[in-house]
Write an enzyme that holds these catalytic residues in place. Structure first.
Site, mmCIF file in Angstrom:
data_model
loop_
_atom_site.group_PDB
_atom_site.id
_atom_site.type_symbol
_atom_site.label_atom_id
_atom_site.label_comp_id
_atom_site.label_asym_id
_atom_site.label_seq_id
_atom_site.Cartn_x
_atom_site.Cartn_y
_atom_site.Cartn_z
ATOM 1 N N GLY A 81 19.625 58.400 -28.349
ATOM 2 C CA GLY A 81 19.926 57.062 -28.841
ATOM 3 C C GLY A 81 20.289 56.128 -27.708
ATOM 4 O O GLY A 81 20.582 56.573 -26.601
ATOM 5 N N GLY A 106 25.859 53.394 -25.627
ATOM 6 C CA GLY A 106 26.962 52.789 -26.363
ATOM 7 C C GLY A 106 26.967 53.080 -27.843
ATOM 8 O O GLY A 106 27.763 52.521 -28.584
ATOM 9 N N THR A 107 26.100 53.966 -28.296
ATOM 10 C CA THR A 107 26.057 54.238 -29.727
ATOM 11 C C THR A 107 26.960 55.391 -30.116
ATOM 12 O O THR A 107 26.938 55.836 -31.253
ATOM 13 C CB THR A 107 24.627 54.542 -30.198
ATOM 14 O OG1 THR A 107 24.025 55.410 -29.250
ATOM 15 C CG2 THR A 107 23.826 53.282 -30.326
ATOM 16 N N GLY A 108 27.729 55.890 -29.152
ATOM 17 C CA GLY A 108 28.723 56.898 -29.508
ATOM 18 C C GLY A 108 28.266 58.333 -29.343
ATOM 19 O O GLY A 108 28.800 59.216 -30.009
ATOM 20 N N HIS A 134 7.645 41.028 -39.891
ATOM 21 C CA HIS A 134 6.865 42.032 -39.156
ATOM 22 C C HIS A 134 7.046 43.417 -39.789
ATOM 23 O O HIS A 134 6.071 44.099 -40.118
ATOM 24 C CB HIS A 134 7.335 42.037 -37.694
ATOM 25 C CG HIS A 134 6.675 43.050 -36.841
ATOM 26 N ND1 HIS A 134 5.712 42.720 -35.914
ATOM 27 C CD2 HIS A 134 6.835 44.395 -36.756
ATOM 28 C CE1 HIS A 134 5.315 43.821 -35.302
ATOM 29 N NE2 HIS A 134 5.980 44.856 -35.784
ATOM 30 N N GLU A 135 8.302 43.795 -39.986
ATOM 31 C CA GLU A 135 8.560 45.135 -40.517
ATOM 32 C C GLU A 135 8.081 45.265 -41.959
ATOM 33 O O GLU A 135 7.565 46.307 -42.352
ATOM 34 C CB GLU A 135 10.048 45.477 -40.434
ATOM 35 C CG GLU A 135 10.598 45.538 -39.016
ATOM 36 C CD GLU A 135 9.837 46.496 -38.117
ATOM 37 O OE1 GLU A 135 9.367 47.539 -38.611
ATOM 38 O OE2 GLU A 135 9.685 46.183 -36.929
ATOM 39 N N ASP A 192 3.260 48.385 -31.033
ATOM 40 C CA ASP A 192 2.271 48.756 -32.057
ATOM 41 C C ASP A 192 0.866 48.703 -31.480
ATOM 42 O O ASP A 192 0.054 49.597 -31.694
ATOM 43 C CB ASP A 192 2.335 47.777 -33.240
ATOM 44 C CG ASP A 192 3.702 47.774 -33.890
ATOM 45 O OD1 ASP A 192 4.373 48.809 -33.825
ATOM 46 O OD2 ASP A 192 4.075 46.732 -34.449
HETATM 47 P P1 ADP Z 1 27.137 56.660 -25.446
HETATM 48 O O1 ADP Z 1 27.597 57.976 -24.950
HETATM 49 O O2 ADP Z 1 26.189 56.758 -26.588
HETATM 50 O O3 ADP Z 1 26.643 55.734 -24.403
HETATM 51 P P2 ADP Z 1 29.909 56.370 -26.015
HETATM 52 O O4 ADP Z 1 30.120 57.577 -26.835
HETATM 53 O O5 ADP Z 1 30.320 56.447 -24.602
HETATM 54 O O6 ADP Z 1 28.400 55.929 -26.082
HETATM 55 O O7 ADP Z 1 30.602 55.148 -26.743
HETATM 56 C C1 ADP Z 1 31.356 54.217 -26.061
HETATM 57 C C2 ADP Z 1 32.483 53.710 -26.921
HETATM 58 O O8 ADP Z 1 31.984 52.944 -27.996
HETATM 59 C C3 ADP Z 1 33.288 54.789 -27.545
HETATM 60 O O9 ADP Z 1 34.295 55.227 -26.702
HETATM 61 C C4 ADP Z 1 33.849 54.121 -28.793
HETATM 62 O O10 ADP Z 1 35.004 53.384 -28.485
HETATM 63 C C5 ADP Z 1 32.771 53.133 -29.147
HETATM 64 N N1 ADP Z 1 31.909 53.639 -30.224
HETATM 65 C C6 ADP Z 1 30.580 53.870 -30.145
HETATM 66 N N2 ADP Z 1 30.086 54.305 -31.307
HETATM 67 C C7 ADP Z 1 31.122 54.384 -32.155
HETATM 68 C C8 ADP Z 1 31.257 54.795 -33.518
HETATM 69 N N3 ADP Z 1 30.214 55.210 -34.252
HETATM 70 N N4 ADP Z 1 32.480 54.765 -34.069
HETATM 71 C C9 ADP Z 1 33.548 54.344 -33.368
HETATM 72 N N5 ADP Z 1 33.482 53.955 -32.081
HETATM 73 C C10 ADP Z 1 32.293 53.957 -31.462
HETATM 74 ZN ZN ZN Z 2 5.754 46.821 -35.398
#
Ligand code: ADP
Ligand code: ZN
Length: 660
Positions: A240, A243-245, A463-464, A538
């Site tokens: 992913g 910043g998606t956790g 588009h989607e 696409d």
């Molecule tokens: P990645 O590893 O995907 O780059 P991180 O796990 O380092 O992202 O996420 C960075 C910060 O963003 C986390 O420390 C948290 O504070 C916040 N964060 C990201 N996704 C979430 C989530 N689903 N729920 C709560 N906090 C999140």
């Molecule tokens: Zn498309």
């Protein structure tokens, strides 16, 4: 709670800078030193002359002083200043600034006292030369030769190693100064007691959480699984955008299972020094096995795991391949029941080496996407936990205003909002603070493109919806299961299909598939009257499919039953083509014709069902995500292949519905 975490790419850039500065300082110092030595030598260099010349000089009374080094059989001469003009041409026309001016060597049989005394005796009183006899202890020469240079060398090494440890390591094991520690993995071991993160801290990510629950369960009571002879996955890949956790989720797994957590970044493995990466991998796994059961988290695994090149001799990074091979060996090496589970994160699963994904390695992929509306709301909730927010704060409103934000961005927004409110001496944080924070985050965001404006949102929705409607109405196109407006990778919105496991594609299936691919672009044309750049991905896939039909599968009558597929891989980078220019032209023409036909067909389908299509787009715009059921409510059941009599009937029914 809302901790502001620096964005990863930026962080790494800084590290590199540290590294470069260290190196360049060393270079500057060394080069400066060398230049200084050269100049100094040139200036101080006395001219060498023969003993015979010394005698003539002596007799003409030009010499002021002679220093004779007895054990070196070497003498230096200083000329009287008033006589220097005479010797100008020996120094290239200039009066030398430094003394001594000349140097001479003699044989070992030379009797210095005797010679100088007799020479001096022949001179008048005021012309007498001052003779200084000395023995050279050569201390400085020895120091320079034996101590200074080796010292400089050692210093340089230490410096270099330290530089790149500081520069690259996330937290570093002991012995930062020691160059012999380079091969040690500096996987950061987070103590059992320190991993306080649990699933409660991870908002949204339902699918991903569900998948890792099993891992937690295994770590907690492995016997339950092993007793039945079951095999536990050794590794899972979290895929992913940043910043998606992903890190958060991996930590939560360790936290929930109450086991140690090792984390290391893939880029730590890839160093300038040959063999270092592989030995770091070895070391990391050795450490992990000691602490088993535990979680090993490898961030940015694409740094090591990128697909290995075909032509090894040509490739620039054998080191990376060695590291990857070592990683594969280690993962094969430990038993399934050893209790070490490797989680790795990447945002590019497509460029990873296929060997990494084979059974017994990272055989599971867990997709982590940017959060959708509801998930964003929950992430806000988690990060507002410790904040003093005004009463009846509109979470839903905030979530709506942060389309395209990642979890990390939202955490940032909450923190910024708190800071903004504090700056204004407020008692609690209100909506305006949050909106200001959002603006600030958008401004500072590198990938501004990921944040979508309302106008773009509409365009993406169309588009989607185009993809969704076309694939719904074509019998062979993959059934749709979810469409979102949330950006994903470099594509903006995304439509997820459940691909039927097709090994064998009929021509009509390929054409339907291509039609739904082009559906997004056609939808833009219909609604906006002009295309946008959103369809690039696409079109890329469409093009490769079209060429595959013509060049590989013999599906074009004009080109005939020829396949130019290079299944042996032997052709590689060969520039000559196995067909004539004429055939090449013909193939290009055929591809263009095919794509044009598909485009026109798709256009008709969408125009015919414009009403339904616009309804789907509107729903998508409102909810940000729609599922197959929602589309079914608008367009009727999915159109199935005509061979199925039952479905034909439904088709007719549905046709009536839409034409009503
Ligand atoms: P990645 O590893 O995907 O780059 P991180 O796990 O380092 O992202 O996420 C960075 C910060 O963003 C986390 O420390 C948290 O504070 C916040 N964060 C990201 N996704 C979430 C989530 N689903 N729920 C709560 N906090 C999140
Ligand atoms: Zn498309």
């Amino acid at each position: 709670m809302a901790n502001k975490k620096p964005r990863k790419p930026a962080g790494r850039k800084n590290d590199n800078k540290v590294l470069r500065i260290n190196f360049s300082w060393i270079y500057i110092i060394i080069i400066g030193f060398i230049i200084w030595m050269i100049f100094n030598r040139g200036a101080a260099n006395p001219q060498k002359i023969e003993w015979a010349e010394v005698q003539t000089m002596f007799q003409s009374g030009d010499i002021k002083e002679i220093r004779f080094v007895r054990n070196d059989f070497k003498g230096t001469i200083t000329i009287r200043p008033e006589c220097l003009d005479k010797y100008k041409d020996k120094f290239g026309g200039e009066v030398p600034a430094r003394s001594p001016h000349f140097i001479f060597l003699v044989s070992t049989a030379f009797d210095a006292e005797d010679e100088f005394t007799s020479l001096n005796a022949s001179l008048s009183e005021e012309d007498r030369v001052k003779i200084v006899m000395e023995n050279d202890s050569k201390v400085w020469g020895h120091i320079l030769e034996w101590i200074f240079f080796p010292l400089l060398l050692i210093l340089m090494w230490v410096w270099m190693f330290r530089g790149f440890r500081n520069g690259n390591m996330s937290g570093g094991g002991g012995g930062g100064m020691n160059p012999f520690n380079v091969g040690k993995a500096s996987g950061k071991l987070t103590d059992k007691n320190k991993v306080k993160v649990t699933f409660k801290d991870v908002a949204g990510m339902y699918g991903a959480k569900e998948e890792v629950v099993e891992i937690v369960d295994f770590l907690k009571n492995p016997s339950k699984y092993t007793a039945l002879g079951g095999k536990i996955p050794k590794g899972a890949l979290l895929v992913g955008p940043p910043g998606t956790g992903k890190t958060l989720l991996a930590k939560a797994v360790a936290g929930e299972a109450d086991v140690p957590f090792f984390s290391i970044s893939g880029s730590d493995f890839v160093e300038v020094f040959v063999g270092v990466g592989a030995s770091r991998v070895r070391d990391l796994f050795a450490q992990a096995k000691e602490k088993a059961p535990c979680i090993v988290f490898i961030d940015e695994i694409d740094a090591v795991g990128r697909a290995r090149g075909r032509n090894v001799g040509f490739s620039s990074n054998d080191e990376r391949e060695n590291t990857l091979n070592q990683l594969l060996t280690e993962m094969d090496g430990f038993g399934t029941n050893s209790g070490v589970i490797v989680l790795a994160a990447t945002n590019r699963a497509d460029i990873l080496d296929k060997a990494l994904m084979r059974a017994g390695r990272f055989d599971r992929q867990i997709h982590v996407e940017l959060p959708e509306l509801k998930e964003r709301e929950e992430i806000f909730k988690v990060h507002m936990n410790g904040l003093k927010v005004e009463k009846d704060f509109d979470l839903d409103f905030m979530a709506k205003h942060t389309a395209g934000f990642s979890g990390a961005d939202i955490a940032n927004v909450c923190n910024e909002a708190a800071l903004t409110a504090a700056r204004k001496d407020k008692k609690c944080i209100d909506k305006q603070d949050f909106l200001d924070a959002v603006d600030r985050i958008i401004g500072g965001l590198e990938r501004k493109s990921a944040i979508i404006t309302q106008k773009e949102k509409e365009s993406i929705a169309h588009h989607e919806a185009g993809h969704a409607v076309v694939s719904w109405l074509l019998p062979y196109a993959n059934p749709l299961f979810k469409v979102t407006l949330v950006p994903r990778g470099n594509a903006l919105g995304a439509a997820w299909y459940l691909p039927e496991e097709r090994k064998l594609w009929m021509k009509s299936q390929m054409i339907d598939e291509m039609s739904s691919l082009i559906g997004g672009r056609v939808a833009e044309e219909i609604v906006n009257g002009e295309p946008s750049t959103g369809a690039q991905n696409d079109l890329e896939r469409l093009t490769s499919m079209a060429y595959a039909m013509v060049q590989y599968y013999g599906m074009s009558d004009k080109v005939g039953l020829l396949s130019f597929y290079d299944s042996t891989g032997a052709r590689g980078y060969d520039l000559t083509k196995p067909y004539s220019d004429k055939t090449a032209e013909l193939m290009d023409e055929e591809v263009k014709r095919l794509v044009k036909e598909i485009h026109d067909r798709t256009y008709h389908i969408l125009v015919e069902h414009k009403e339904g299509f616009l309804k789907v787009a509107a729903l998508l715009l409102r909810n940000e995500v729609i599922f197959a059921e929602d589309v079914e409510k608008i367009l009727g059941p999915k159109v199935k292949p005509a061979s199925d009599a039952e479905n034909v009937a439904i088709d007719e029914e549905k046709d009536e519905k839409t034409s009503d």
